[in-house]
Design an enzyme around this catalytic site. Sequence first.
Site, mmCIF file in Angstrom:
data_model
loop_
_atom_site.group_PDB
_atom_site.id
_atom_site.type_symbol
_atom_site.label_atom_id
_atom_site.label_comp_id
_atom_site.label_asym_id
_atom_site.label_seq_id
_atom_site.Cartn_x
_atom_site.Cartn_y
_atom_site.Cartn_z
ATOM 1 N N ARG A 87 -44.035 33.085 -1.528
ATOM 2 C CA ARG A 87 -43.905 31.629 -1.684
ATOM 3 C C ARG A 87 -42.447 31.272 -1.895
ATOM 4 N NH1 ARG A 87 -41.034 30.863 -6.569
ATOM 5 N NH2 ARG A 87 -42.223 31.496 -8.393
ATOM 6 N N GLU A 99 -45.052 22.702 -10.475
ATOM 7 C CA GLU A 99 -43.747 22.966 -11.111
ATOM 8 C C GLU A 99 -42.597 22.480 -10.231
ATOM 9 O OE1 GLU A 99 -43.293 26.825 -12.888
ATOM 10 O OE2 GLU A 99 -41.139 26.814 -12.524
ATOM 11 N N ARG A 132 -44.491 24.045 -3.178
ATOM 12 C CA ARG A 132 -44.530 25.502 -3.187
ATOM 13 C C ARG A 132 -45.142 25.844 -1.842
ATOM 14 N NH1 ARG A 132 -44.102 28.299 -8.318
ATOM 15 N NH2 ARG A 132 -42.201 27.398 -9.154
ATOM 16 N N CYS A 158 -37.070 25.258 -12.597
ATOM 17 C CA CYS A 158 -36.800 26.361 -13.531
ATOM 18 C C CYS A 158 -35.650 27.211 -12.983
ATOM 19 C CB CYS A 158 -38.054 27.214 -13.689
ATOM 20 S SG CYS A 158 -37.820 28.665 -14.743
ATOM 21 N N THR A 175 -35.116 30.251 -13.057
ATOM 22 C CA THR A 175 -35.546 31.526 -12.462
ATOM 23 C C THR A 175 -35.841 31.357 -10.970
ATOM 24 O OG1 THR A 175 -37.896 31.135 -12.912
ATOM 25 C CG2 THR A 175 -36.642 32.321 -14.594
ATOM 26 N N ARG A 232 -40.724 34.140 -4.242
ATOM 27 C CA ARG A 232 -41.406 35.238 -4.936
ATOM 28 C C ARG A 232 -42.319 35.899 -3.922
ATOM 29 N NH1 ARG A 232 -45.472 37.089 -8.690
ATOM 30 N NH2 ARG A 232 -46.921 35.366 -8.344
ATOM 31 N N ARG A 237 -46.794 41.046 -13.087
ATOM 32 C CA ARG A 237 -47.636 39.968 -13.632
ATOM 33 C C ARG A 237 -49.086 40.427 -13.589
ATOM 34 N NH1 ARG A 237 -45.246 34.114 -11.317
ATOM 35 N NH2 ARG A 237 -43.115 34.481 -12.034
ATOM 36 N N GLU A 257 -48.781 34.364 -13.452
ATOM 37 C CA GLU A 257 -47.901 34.397 -14.607
ATOM 38 C C GLU A 257 -48.673 34.163 -15.915
ATOM 39 O OE1 GLU A 257 -44.886 31.406 -14.480
ATOM 40 O OE2 GLU A 257 -43.452 32.785 -15.370
#
Length: 342
Positions: free
Chosen positions: A110, A209, A213, A255, A257, A264, A293, A298
């Site tokens: 993603r 988030e 995505r 975020c 990260t 990811r 994970r 997560e």
Amino acid sequence: MDYPIFPKECTSLLSKYLSQDIFEELKNKKTTNGFTLANAINSGVKNLDSGIGIYAGDAESYELFSALFNKIIEDYHGFSSEATHKSNLTIDDVKMKELDDDYVLSTRIRVGRNLANFPLGTIISKVQRDEVERLVSMALNALEGELAGEYFPLLGMTSEVQNRLIKEHFLFKEGDRFLEAAGLNRDWAEGRGIFHNHDKTFLVWLNEEDQLRIISMQKGGDVLKVFSRLVKAINELEKQLSFSYSERLGYIASCPTNLGTAMRASVHIKLPKLAEDMSRFKAITDKYHLQIRGMNGEHSETKEAIFDISNRRRLGVTEVEAVQDMIDGVEALIQMEKKLEG
Ligand code: ADP
Ligand code: ARG
């Protein structure tokens, strides 16, 4: 807001780098969209078990609050404040090893994306969020061939359908407390939804988030096929939408990260032998910059020795390198698992 005192047990990067001096330097600053230090750190202050603990309100946040963000970014990605991010989505540059389907149950890659000219989800208004939903769903509905599908708003989705999509790993969960404290769950479920093609191999989450995505996934270990589909989708969407991108930090995400590639690349993999020897397991994942994970994403626990293994670095590596981290590391895990089997 007063300087937050973090208890000793708190290990978040926020607690590590938010010194009193930095706090004083940044506490009265506000981005053009009105995002403050208090907004940025609320999630980590409320959730003391955070790993990171900070979110941005817009691209400007990363510059205005750089005294804090840069340290956290450097720690997480190993990306120095003088470095510049580079992108490479050339599929042919991936050195492929076929990942063994006896171990790898499924592969998912993603990327996060946010629209240029809108604040991030942490401070977006309801009107703006609805506009993001309108613009993005229109772009998605214009996709053709393998990428063609349908947009399903969360509003009006039955809880049976929603829960099934979550259980089958297609849809985001609801009520995440880290996102809640970051302001990312405001007006839930307005403006949220999921687009997917018929086979659910190409999916896009809206306004969770990040505003988008973009996800490519399928059963088994054919990483190249999953990556190719994702690249195709990104390229098609970029023809219609303008994504927030910074020369220094790559794709802007809420975020830190997720900056840079915002990618990811993960597998669900069954490793019963390594599961009994976590120090050996972690030595391999550390060597290849991988993250472990649980089965349900997560902050979830692992079940039946099935793990979600993905690249940890997303900034300062290209998309090809991020996927390669995952491929090489998973290959090493499989070799070790085979050795332990005898
Ligand atoms: P993100 O991928 O956006 O960082 P999560 O870790 O919460 O978010 O994962 C989202 C969902 O995707 C979860 O249901 C998770 O189990 C699922 N998922 C992640 N990797 C894979 C994979 N390789 N195969 C199948 N499902 C996956
Ligand atoms: N804010 C959460 C924490 O600090 C999540 C951080 C990384 N994950 C993410 N989905 N952005 O633990």
